[in-house]
Motif scaffolding. Structure first.
Motif, PDB file in Angstrom:
ATOM      1  N   MET A 167       0.837  -1.204   0.000  1.00 52.47           N
ATOM      2  CA  MET A 167       0.000   0.000   0.000  1.00 52.47           C
ATOM      3  C   MET A 167       0.874   1.257   0.000  1.00 52.47           C
ATOM      4  O   MET A 167       0.585   2.227  -0.697  1.00 52.47           O
ATOM      5  CB  MET A 167      -0.937   0.002   1.215  1.00 52.47           C
ATOM      6  CG  MET A 167      -1.927   1.169   1.208  1.00 52.47           C
ATOM      7  SD  MET A 167      -3.024   1.174   2.628  1.00 52.47           S
ATOM      8  CE  MET A 167      -4.056  -0.217   2.231  1.00 52.47           C
ATOM      9  N   LYS A 168       1.952   1.209   0.785  1.00 53.95           N
ATOM     10  CA  LYS A 168       2.883   2.346   0.847  1.00 53.95           C
ATOM     11  C   LYS A 168       3.471   2.611  -0.537  1.00 53.95           C
ATOM     12  O   LYS A 168       3.531   3.761  -0.982  1.00 53.95           O
ATOM     13  CB  LYS A 168       3.988   2.055   1.853  1.00 53.95           C
ATOM     14  CG  LYS A 168       5.057   3.109   1.935  1.00 53.95           C
ATOM     15  CD  LYS A 168       6.175   2.676   2.879  1.00 53.95           C
ATOM     16  CE  LYS A 168       7.450   3.367   2.507  1.00 53.95           C
ATOM     17  NZ  LYS A 168       8.616   2.765   3.075  1.00 53.95           N
ATOM     18  N   GLU A 169       3.883   1.549  -1.212  1.00 55.88           N
ATOM     19  CA  GLU A 169       4.437   1.682  -2.559  1.00 55.88           C
ATOM     20  C   GLU A 169       3.401   2.279  -3.513  1.00 55.88           C
ATOM     21  O   GLU A 169       3.708   3.163  -4.305  1.00 55.88           O
ATOM     22  CB  GLU A 169       4.926   0.326  -3.085  1.00 55.88           C
ATOM     23  CG  GLU A 169       6.196  -0.152  -2.441  1.00 55.88           C
ATOM     24  CD  GLU A 169       7.361   0.805  -2.670  1.00 55.88           C
ATOM     25  OE1 GLU A 169       7.531   1.299  -3.803  1.00 55.88           O
ATOM     26  OE2 GLU A 169       8.096   1.060  -1.701  1.00 55.88           O
ATOM     27  N   ALA A 170       2.170   1.767  -3.413  1.00 57.84           N
ATOM     28  CA  ALA A 170       1.096   2.281  -4.279  1.00 57.84           C
ATOM     29  C   ALA A 170       0.839   3.753  -3.980  1.00 57.84           C
ATOM     30  O   ALA A 170       0.665   4.562  -4.899  1.00 57.84           O
ATOM     31  CB  ALA A 170      -0.180   1.466  -4.080  1.00 57.84           C
ATOM     32  N   LEU A 171       0.827   4.104  -2.704  1.00 53.30           N
ATOM     33  CA  LEU A 171       0.608   5.506  -2.335  1.00 53.30           C
ATOM     34  C   LEU A 171       1.759   6.383  -2.811  1.00 53.30           C
ATOM     35  O   LEU A 171       1.532   7.508  -3.296  1.00 53.30           O
ATOM     36  CB  LEU A 171       0.430   5.646  -0.812  1.00 53.30           C
ATOM     37  CG  LEU A 171      -0.889   5.131  -0.259  1.00 53.30           C
ATOM     38  CD1 LEU A 171      -0.873   5.178   1.268  1.00 53.30           C
ATOM     39  CD2 LEU A 171      -2.055   5.946  -0.797  1.00 53.30           C
ATOM     40  N   ASN A 172       2.984   5.890  -2.673  1.00 52.11           N
ATOM     41  CA  ASN A 172       4.133   6.654  -3.162  1.00 52.11           C
ATOM     42  C   ASN A 172       4.032   6.879  -4.666  1.00 52.11           C
ATOM     43  O   ASN A 172       4.293   7.982  -5.154  1.00 52.11           O
ATOM     44  CB  ASN A 172       5.449   5.944  -2.814  1.00 52.11           C
ATOM     45  CG  ASN A 172       5.816   6.105  -1.352  1.00 52.11           C
ATOM     46  OD1 ASN A 172       5.360   7.015  -0.686  1.00 52.11           O
ATOM     47  ND2 ASN A 172       6.638   5.209  -0.853  1.00 52.11           N
ATOM     48  N   GLN A 173       3.641   5.829  -5.385  1.00 51.94           N
ATOM     49  CA  GLN A 173       3.466   5.971  -6.833  1.00 51.94           C
ATOM     50  C   GLN A 173       2.351   6.968  -7.139  1.00 51.94           C
ATOM     51  O   GLN A 173       2.478   7.791  -8.039  1.00 51.94           O
ATOM     52  CB  GLN A 173       3.156   4.609  -7.474  1.00 51.94           C
ATOM     53  CG  GLN A 173       4.323   3.658  -7.494  1.00 51.94           C
ATOM     54  CD  GLN A 173       5.494   4.196  -8.290  1.00 51.94           C
ATOM     55  OE1 GLN A 173       5.314   4.828  -9.329  1.00 51.94           O
ATOM     56  NE2 GLN A 173       6.696   3.969  -7.790  1.00 51.94           N
ATOM     57  N   SER A 174       1.269   6.887  -6.370  1.00 48.75           N
ATOM     58  CA  SER A 174       0.157   7.824  -6.567  1.00 48.75           C
ATOM     59  C   SER A 174       0.605   9.255  -6.305  1.00 48.75           C
ATOM     60  O   SER A 174       0.236  10.178  -7.035  1.00 48.75           O
ATOM     61  CB  SER A 174      -1.009   7.479  -5.639  1.00 48.75           C
ATOM     62  OG  SER A 174      -1.542   6.223  -5.957  1.00 48.75           O
ATOM     63  N   ILE A 175       1.412   9.436  -5.268  1.00 47.00           N
ATOM     64  CA  ILE A 175       1.911  10.776  -4.947  1.00 47.00           C
ATOM     65  C   ILE A 175       2.797  11.289  -6.077  1.00 47.00           C
ATOM     66  O   ILE A 175       2.686  12.453  -6.490  1.00 47.00           O
ATOM     67  CB  ILE A 175       2.670  10.767  -3.598  1.00 47.00           C
ATOM     68  CG1 ILE A 175       1.680  10.599  -2.449  1.00 47.00           C
ATOM     69  CG2 ILE A 175       3.482  12.038  -3.414  1.00 47.00           C
ATOM     70  CD1 ILE A 175       2.341  10.337  -1.106  1.00 47.00           C
ATOM     71  N   ILE A 176       3.665  10.412  -6.591  1.00 48.14           N
ATOM     72  CA  ILE A 176       4.543  10.816  -7.684  1.00 48.14           C
ATOM     73  C   ILE A 176       3.714  11.199  -8.912  1.00 48.14           C
ATOM     74  O   ILE A 176       3.955  12.229  -9.547  1.00 48.14           O
ATOM     75  CB  ILE A 176       5.546   9.689  -8.011  1.00 48.14           C
ATOM     76  CG1 ILE A 176       6.570   9.566  -6.877  1.00 48.14           C
ATOM     77  CG2 ILE A 176       6.248   9.950  -9.339  1.00 48.14           C
ATOM     78  CD1 ILE A 176       7.450   8.337  -6.970  1.00 48.14           C
ATOM     79  N   VAL A 177       2.722  10.375  -9.220  1.00 46.52           N
ATOM     80  CA  VAL A 177       1.854  10.671 -10.372  1.00 46.52           C
ATOM     81  C   VAL A 177       1.103  11.985 -10.142  1.00 46.52           C
ATOM     82  O   VAL A 177       0.989  12.817 -11.046  1.00 46.52           O
ATOM     83  CB  VAL A 177       0.878   9.502 -10.631  1.00 46.52           C
ATOM     84  CG1 VAL A 177      -0.210   9.892 -11.611  1.00 46.52           C
ATOM     85  CG2 VAL A 177       1.641   8.280 -11.130  1.00 46.52           C
ATOM     86  N   ALA A 178       0.611  12.184  -8.920  1.00 43.61           N
ATOM     87  CA  ALA A 178      -0.119  13.416  -8.609  1.00 43.61           C
ATOM     88  C   ALA A 178       0.804  14.628  -8.722  1.00 43.61           C
ATOM     89  O   ALA A 178       0.400  15.678  -9.242  1.00 43.61           O
ATOM     90  CB  ALA A 178      -0.717  13.333  -7.205  1.00 43.61           C
ATOM     91  N   GLN A 179       2.042  14.493  -8.250  1.00 45.07           N
ATOM     92  CA  GLN A 179       2.988  15.603  -8.359  1.00 45.07           C
ATOM     93  C   GLN A 179       3.292  15.904  -9.823  1.00 45.07           C
ATOM     94  O   GLN A 179       3.347  17.077 -10.218  1.00 45.07           O
ATOM     95  CB  GLN A 179       4.288  15.271  -7.609  1.00 45.07           C
ATOM     96  CG  GLN A 179       4.146  15.333  -6.099  1.00 45.07           C
ATOM     97  CD  GLN A 179       5.398  14.845  -5.369  1.00 45.07           C
ATOM     98  OE1 GLN A 179       6.184  14.082  -5.909  1.00 45.07           O
ATOM     99  NE2 GLN A 179       5.549  15.279  -4.138  1.00 45.07           N
TER     100      GLN A 179
END
Length: 153
Positions: free
Chosen positions: A63-75
């Motif tokens: 989940m942390k990895e998915a959230l990190n990826q989501s944050i990167i995509v959002a940024q």
């Protein structure tokens, strides 16, 4: 290989002279079997808890990895939107400057046209006034002449 509670329970000891009391040994072995069984159950329970905890850790890591990826995509998306907004703002600014120049040019052209019209009207009015003055001068001269003729008669 580790002993099972059943191995301990079924263990038979040979007898010798002046050996241990069989009942005490059997009671002690029964207590060991009971404690050993309890420890095995506890160990199995702890292994299950550990496996569950590892599973949860893996879930949260994923989940942390998915959230990190989501944050990167959002940024990245935010950066793209920001850049797009800056480009659009620049285009709007350029268009506004062009529109402002066009309005200013049209206003200058309109003002020049109105100034030329006003000058033309002023020239026409001056011309008309000069014609009227000349007409009045002619009429005045004519009246003076008529007046002299009338006096002479």
């Amino acid at each position: 290989m580790a002993l099972s509670p059943l191995d301990i329970h079924n263990k038979e000891f040979g007898s010798k002279m002046r050996g241990y009391d069989k009942d005490e040994v059997n009671d002690f072995l029964a207590q060991i079997v009971k404690d050993y069984s309890s420890l095995i159950k506890d160990n199995e329970g702890l292994k299950k808890e550990l496996a569950d905890a590892k599973e949860k850790v893996q879930y949260f890591t994923d989940m942390k990895e998915a959230l990190n990826q989501s944050i990167i995509v959002a940024q990245e998306s935010a950066e793209k939107v920001k850049n797009s907004a800056h480009q659009e703002a620049d285009l709007i600014k350029q268009q506004a400057q062009q529109d402002g120049q066009a309005i200013l040019s049209k206003a200058k052209a309109d003002a020049d046209q109105k100034l030329h019209q006003a000058q033309a009207q002023t020239e026409q009015t001056l011309h008309d006034a000069a014609l009227k003055r000349q007409n009045i001068s002619v009429q005045t001269e004519d009246l003076k002449r008529q007046s002299r003729v009338f006096r002479q008669r």
